[in-house]
Design a protein around this motif. Structure first.
Motif, PDB file in Angstrom:
ATOM      1  N   LEU A 352     -14.711  11.728  10.394  1.00 13.85           N
ATOM      2  CA  LEU A 352     -15.257  10.930  11.497  1.00 13.85           C
ATOM      3  C   LEU A 352     -14.202  10.676  12.568  1.00 13.85           C
ATOM      4  O   LEU A 352     -14.506  10.693  13.769  1.00 13.85           O
ATOM      5  CB  LEU A 352     -15.794   9.602  10.961  1.00 13.85           C
ATOM      6  N   ILE A 353     -12.963  10.439  12.143  1.00 13.95           N
ATOM      7  CA  ILE A 353     -11.884  10.240  13.115  1.00 13.95           C
ATOM      8  C   ILE A 353     -11.745  11.488  13.988  1.00 13.95           C
ATOM      9  O   ILE A 353     -11.582  11.402  15.212  1.00 13.95           O
ATOM     10  CB  ILE A 353     -10.565   9.916  12.389  1.00 13.95           C
ATOM     11  N   PHE A 354     -11.818  12.656  13.362  1.00 17.15           N
ATOM     12  CA  PHE A 354     -11.717  13.900  14.128  1.00 17.15           C
ATOM     13  C   PHE A 354     -12.868  14.029  15.121  1.00 17.15           C
ATOM     14  O   PHE A 354     -12.676  14.418  16.280  1.00 17.15           O
ATOM     15  CB  PHE A 354     -11.704  15.092  13.168  1.00 17.15           C
ATOM     16  N   MET A 355     -14.069  13.683  14.690  1.00 16.26           N
ATOM     17  CA  MET A 355     -15.227  13.820  15.583  1.00 16.26           C
ATOM     18  C   MET A 355     -15.165  12.848  16.750  1.00 16.26           C
ATOM     19  O   MET A 355     -15.627  13.152  17.854  1.00 16.26           O
ATOM     20  CB  MET A 355     -16.523  13.619  14.787  1.00 16.26           C
ATOM     21  N   LEU A 356     -14.586  11.665  16.531  1.00 13.97           N
ATOM     22  CA  LEU A 356     -14.556  10.641  17.577  1.00 13.97           C
ATOM     23  C   LEU A 356     -13.312  10.722  18.458  1.00 13.97           C
ATOM     24  O   LEU A 356     -13.212  10.005  19.451  1.00 13.97           O
ATOM     25  CB  LEU A 356     -14.636   9.247  16.940  1.00 13.97           C
ATOM     26  N   ALA A 357     -12.356  11.569  18.088  1.00 19.50           N
ATOM     27  CA  ALA A 357     -11.114  11.654  18.870  1.00 19.50           C
ATOM     28  C   ALA A 357     -11.388  12.280  20.236  1.00 19.50           C
ATOM     29  O   ALA A 357     -12.167  13.226  20.359  1.00 19.50           O
ATOM     30  CB  ALA A 357     -10.073  12.472  18.109  1.00 19.50           C
ATOM     31  N   ASN A 358     -10.722  11.745  21.263  1.00 25.37           N
ATOM     32  CA  ASN A 358     -10.823  12.293  22.619  1.00 25.37           C
ATOM     33  C   ASN A 358      -9.495  12.047  23.337  1.00 25.37           C
ATOM     34  O   ASN A 358      -8.541  11.530  22.755  1.00 25.37           O
ATOM     35  CB  ASN A 358     -12.002  11.681  23.374  1.00 25.37           C
ATOM     36  N   GLU A 359      -9.452  12.409  24.609  1.00 24.23           N
ATOM     37  CA  GLU A 359      -8.199  12.279  25.362  1.00 24.23           C
ATOM     38  C   GLU A 359      -7.740  10.829  25.477  1.00 24.23           C
ATOM     39  O   GLU A 359      -6.540  10.554  25.546  1.00 24.23           O
ATOM     40  CB  GLU A 359      -8.370  12.882  26.760  1.00 24.23           C
ATOM     41  N   LYS A 360      -8.671   9.885  25.481  1.00 27.38           N
ATOM     42  CA  LYS A 360      -8.308   8.486  25.662  1.00 27.38           C
ATOM     43  C   LYS A 360      -7.646   7.895  24.422  1.00 27.38           C
ATOM     44  O   LYS A 360      -6.753   7.062  24.527  1.00 27.38           O
ATOM     45  CB  LYS A 360      -9.548   7.673  26.041  1.00 27.38           C
ATOM     46  N   ASN A 361      -8.114   8.290  23.244  1.00 31.57           N
ATOM     47  CA  ASN A 361      -7.588   7.655  22.029  1.00 31.57           C
ATOM     48  C   ASN A 361      -6.705   8.585  21.206  1.00 31.57           C
ATOM     49  O   ASN A 361      -6.382   8.274  20.057  1.00 31.57           O
ATOM     50  CB  ASN A 361      -8.735   7.137  21.160  1.00 31.57           C
ATOM     51  N   ILE A 362      -6.295   9.735  21.762  1.00 28.00           N
ATOM     52  CA  ILE A 362      -5.557  10.704  20.960  1.00 28.00           C
ATOM     53  C   ILE A 362      -4.213  10.152  20.499  1.00 28.00           C
ATOM     54  O   ILE A 362      -3.760  10.450  19.382  1.00 28.00           O
ATOM     55  CB  ILE A 362      -5.376  12.021  21.754  1.00 28.00           C
ATOM     56  N   ASP A 363      -3.533   9.333  21.322  1.00 32.18           N
ATOM     57  CA  ASP A 363      -2.249   8.764  20.899  1.00 32.18           C
ATOM     58  C   ASP A 363      -2.416   7.893  19.659  1.00 32.18           C
ATOM     59  O   ASP A 363      -1.637   7.978  18.701  1.00 32.18           O
ATOM     60  CB  ASP A 363      -1.630   7.944  22.039  1.00 32.18           C
ATOM     61  N   GLU A 364      -3.445   7.057  19.695  1.00 31.80           N
ATOM     62  CA  GLU A 364      -3.721   6.173  18.557  1.00 31.80           C
ATOM     63  C   GLU A 364      -4.087   6.981  17.316  1.00 31.80           C
ATOM     64  O   GLU A 364      -3.649   6.677  16.198  1.00 31.80           O
ATOM     65  CB  GLU A 364      -4.854   5.224  18.941  1.00 31.80           C
ATOM     66  N   VAL A 365      -4.875   8.037  17.511  1.00 34.97           N
ATOM     67  CA  VAL A 365      -5.309   8.859  16.382  1.00 34.97           C
ATOM     68  C   VAL A 365      -4.128   9.595  15.760  1.00 34.97           C
ATOM     69  O   VAL A 365      -3.976   9.632  14.529  1.00 34.97           O
ATOM     70  CB  VAL A 365      -6.395   9.856  16.849  1.00 34.97           C
ATOM     71  N   LEU A 366      -3.260  10.177  16.580  1.00 29.81           N
ATOM     72  CA  LEU A 366      -2.118  10.911  16.038  1.00 29.81           C
ATOM     73  C   LEU A 366      -1.142   9.988  15.317  1.00 29.81           C
ATOM     74  O   LEU A 366      -0.537  10.376  14.307  1.00 29.81           O
ATOM     75  CB  LEU A 366      -1.401  11.664  17.162  1.00 29.81           C
ATOM     76  N   THR A 367      -0.987   8.774  15.814  1.00 27.26           N
ATOM     77  CA  THR A 367      -0.139   7.805  15.110  1.00 27.26           C
ATOM     78  C   THR A 367      -0.695   7.518  13.720  1.00 27.26           C
ATOM     79  O   THR A 367       0.051   7.427  12.731  1.00 27.26           O
ATOM     80  CB  THR A 367      -0.040   6.505  15.923  1.00 27.26           C
ATOM     81  N   GLU A 368      -2.011   7.387  13.644  1.00 33.72           N
ATOM     82  CA  GLU A 368      -2.652   7.134  12.350  1.00 33.72           C
ATOM     83  C   GLU A 368      -2.513   8.346  11.425  1.00 33.72           C
ATOM     84  O   GLU A 368      -2.211   8.210  10.235  1.00 33.72           O
ATOM     85  CB  GLU A 368      -4.131   6.797  12.575  1.00 33.72           C
ATOM     86  N   LEU A 369      -2.721   9.542  11.968  1.00 37.97           N
ATOM     87  CA  LEU A 369      -2.637  10.743  11.145  1.00 37.97           C
ATOM     88  C   LEU A 369      -1.211  10.987  10.650  1.00 37.97           C
ATOM     89  O   LEU A 369      -1.012  11.539   9.560  1.00 37.97           O
ATOM     90  CB  LEU A 369      -3.132  11.957  11.943  1.00 37.97           C
TER      91      LEU A 369
END
Length: 722
Positions: A352-369
């Motif tokens: 779900l994180i992958f599906m919801l990731a976009n340019e706006k939240n990519i920094d937050e997502v990569l930090t989590e990953l």
């Protein structure tokens, strides 16, 4: 001589046989007499009998006559245990079980409604011809019982009878009487009748289900007065209503929306399913968006429940996001993993994180990953690393950021991280040719860490694809070729293709390797895929080197991040089954439930055809408008040498490199007319014009809405089943 005395076996002796136990229980069942006014001894004996029966001790069937004798005792507790015994053993000893019919019929006249309902339920459960025939008149009578609990039980018994003998029920007026219960004053009775009608419709091929707006409106009006089960039955039945106007669908969706805040997860998920279904018949996009915003909070709330309910909600969220991406657009943080989540919940949250990731939240997502990639669970770490690589393909502006994170993880020298990173970097190279090849050196430094077939095959592909840019590419391939015979087929195929690519790009480097690999693949292997590919390469190389180069080094199909998307027909069916087991597997319903009735959107004037899911042609990252020439070799800079794919040498400089290139050109010309082996002609001859052409870019079939002739009939407020 001394002789020991052996006492006779007692009731507590471990040598007591099955007949002794039956005799003991029979004696205990018939003891007590008039002094035992509360039937305490009989209850204890019956509990022992039920316990043995539960453990599949079929010796208890010998007590059948004694149990039937106890059925007439006016004790609800005793009746429950006797009826349970009767249901369990009636088919084994049907000739004795028939003697219980008069007792059951007498109990159906009992003043206590619990006894009447219990007797009716017991009789309808027994799949014996005499019981089925005796149940029909009693069900007809009890469908008009003054007590609502008895009427509810009788409604379910009609569905049970239909399961026993559908022709007998269809030949009687039971379905008409069941339809009559829909006008009952008690909401629980209406919901039970509705559930029974839906069950009969699911099992029947000859009965047609019709629900019009007046029926649907009445169902919705009694929702607040029903139990959790009743609400689920009613919401499930609304899936058979086909709106004829957009306003009808919108009004019903608004009226059932309060059920989204129910505490029961089954009610919530069923309500979400109905709202998603009705949205297909709503014309106003603003109203559709408003309903989507209402679906997000209940899905998030379900994540606060136990892990099993969480998993069900997450699997359904994966499905809903593909059909209605705006539902959870701004809620990515709620899907971040907790330390105590089970692995199946973590992996689904990662999707779900992958599906919801976009340019706006990519920094937050990569930090989590990055945090996930350092966890102790190896399986989850692999998934996290692969998600980082897929995000580089999905979100082009963040590709460099994702690659830097992958290189940072590769620097840890942890084997499984290096292997997963190698696999995803291979895909990144295909997505962005000639952009990130500078990291090839880093990958080559970690060749010793590769011991899994997929990682080996990925690294071999990189070496073969970029053989002209890797200085010692032939040495690296030779290291892999040392264990060619022991490798898996996946690695062998990759080695075969990489060796041919090396020869095409650098004939001086690969002319010794190609004959050896082709000989292994054609003479020393029994795998048909490997052997046939080797024959194909052999014929290409021995016939026309230019054609071989165009084929082997040609453009690659575009890499996208859409591999997990369902096809349109399956996605439509899944959205009509939200909350069921099929959505956990994300498989068509008939794959999970063999006898289930497939569901499709029924045609009507209000059906919004333009909103139906289309074939997935575009990528999430916005690649839908890109041509295939932008991928593979077609995307290289203009200053590259078309022969080798390398940059043009400066005038007067790199004379050695120029000399090697000239030698490659000379050998390429010579190879076009030579045979790699003396018997090469037998594997292709002159390579005529005949043969088969496989088009890897063939068009996809488009989804067509259901034909109007398949539409279910819509009644005018009459009975639901006809």
């Amino acid at each position: 001589m001394f002789m020991a005395y052996i006492p006779p076996p007692t009731s507590s002796s471990p040598f007591r046989g099955p007949q002794g136990k039956v005799a003991e229980l029979r004696l205990e069942l018939n003891s007590g007499g008039k002094k035992d006014k509360n039937f305490t001894s009989k209850k204890i004996a019956l509990k022992k009998i039920v316990a043995n029966m539960t453990m599949s001790n079929n010796d208890m069937v010998a007590l059948f006559p004694d149990i039937i004798g106890c059925m007439a005792i006016q004790s609800l507790e005793i009746k429950k245990m006797c009826f349970l015994f009767l249901v369990n053993y009636a088919r084994l000893r049907s000739e004795i079980a028939v003697k219980a019919i008069p007792v059951l019929e007498h109990d159906m006249e009992d003043p206590n409604p619990l006894v009447r309902a219990l007797a009716l339920r017991t009789m309808s459960y027994i799949h014996v011809r005499e019981f089925v025939e005796a149940t029909v008149p009693t069900v007809k009578h009890l469908l008009r019982d003054p007590d609502p609990y008895v009427r509810k039980t009788a409604a379910f018994c009609v569905a049970k009878l239909y399961d026993h003998d559908k022709h007998m029920v269809e030949g009687s007026d039971l379905i008409d009487r069941l339809n009559g219960l829909l006008r009952d004053d008690n909401p629980t009775v209406v919901a039970s009748a509705l559930a029974s009608l839906m069950d009969i419709w699911e099992r029947s091929d000859a009965i047609k289900l019709t629900i019009d707006y007046s029926n649907a409106s009445k169902m919705v009006s009694i929702l607040p007065d029903c139990s959790e089960w009743g609400q689920t039955y009613i919401l499930e039945a609304l899936m058979s209503y086909v709106p004829q106007e957009s306003g009808e669908a919108l009004l019903l969706a608004e009226r059932i929306a309060p059920r989204l805040s129910h505490s029961n997860s089954a009610v919530v998920l069923t309500c979400i399913r109905v709202v998603l279904y009705l949205m297909n018949y709503i014309a106003d996009p603003k109203q559709t968006s408003a309903l989507c915003r209402k679906l997000s909070p209940p899905l998030v709330t379900l994540l606060a429940k136990g892990p099993e309910v969480q998993y069900l909600a997450l699997r359904n969220a994966l499905l809903i996001l593909q059909r209605r991406p705006e539902v959870l657009r701004n809620d990515i943080r709620v899907f971040f993993c907790k330390y105590n989540d089970p692995i199946y919940v973590k992996v689904t949250k990662l999707e779900l994180i992958f599906m919801l990731a976009n340019e706006k939240n990519i920094d937050e997502v990569l930090t989590e990953l990055r945090e996930y990639a350092t966890e102790i669970d190896v399986h989850f770490v692999r998934k996290a690393v692969r998600a980082i690589g897929k995000l580089a393909i999905k979100i082009e502006p963040a590709a460099k950021q994702c690659i830097n994170l992958l290189l940072e993880l590769v620097a840890t020298k942890i084997t499984y991280i290096v292997q997963e990173a190698t696999v995803v970097i291979r895909n990144i190279f295909r997505k962005y040719p000639n952009q990130y090849e500078s990291i090839i050196g880093t990958l080559c430094e970690n060749l010793d860490s590769l011991d899994e077939p997929e990682a080996k095959a990925a690294m071999i592909w990189v070496i073969g694809q970029y053989a002209s840019r890797i200085e010692n590419s032939e040495v690296l391939l030779e290291d892999f070729l040392d264990s060619f015979a022991e490798e898996t087929v996946e690695v062998q195929l990759a080695l075969l293709t990489a060796t041919v690519k090396l020869f095409i790009q650098r004939p001086t480097k690969g002319q010794d390797l190609v004959p050896r690999v082709l000989k292994w693949a054609t003479e020393e292997t029994d795998n048909p895929d490997l052997r046939d590919r080797a024959y194909m390469y052999w014929r290409l190389l021995s016939t026309d080197i230019d054609s071989a180069k165009r084929i082997v080094m040609g453009e690659k199909p575009a890499i996208t991040a859409e591999a997990e998307r369902l096809d349109p027909a399956t996605l439509e069916e899944m959205c009509l089954n939200v909350g069921t087991l099929a959505t956990v597997y994300l498989k068509p319903v008939q794959t999970v439930f063999r006898n289930a009735r497939p569901r499709r959107l029924q045609d009507s004037p209000a059906l919004q055809r333009q909103e139906l899911p289309a074939s997935p042609g575009g990528a999430i990252g916005g690649d839908a408008n890109k041509s295939l020439s932008m991928f593979g070799m077609g995307g290289q800079p203009a200053d590259l040498d078309p022969r080798t794919g390398r940059g043009q040498p400066d005038n007067g400089n790199n004379l050695m490199a120029q000399a090697v290139n000239d030698a490659d050109e000379y050998f390429a010309g010579q190879m076009s007319g030579m045979r790699i082996q003396e018997q090469g002609d037998s594997f292709g001859g002159n390579g005529g014009d005949g043969g088969y052409v496989v088009n890897q870019y063939g068009g996809q079939t488009l989804y067509q809405p259901a034909h109007a002739g398949q539409m279910q009939g819509v009644g005018g407020g009459g009975d639901l089943l006809m």
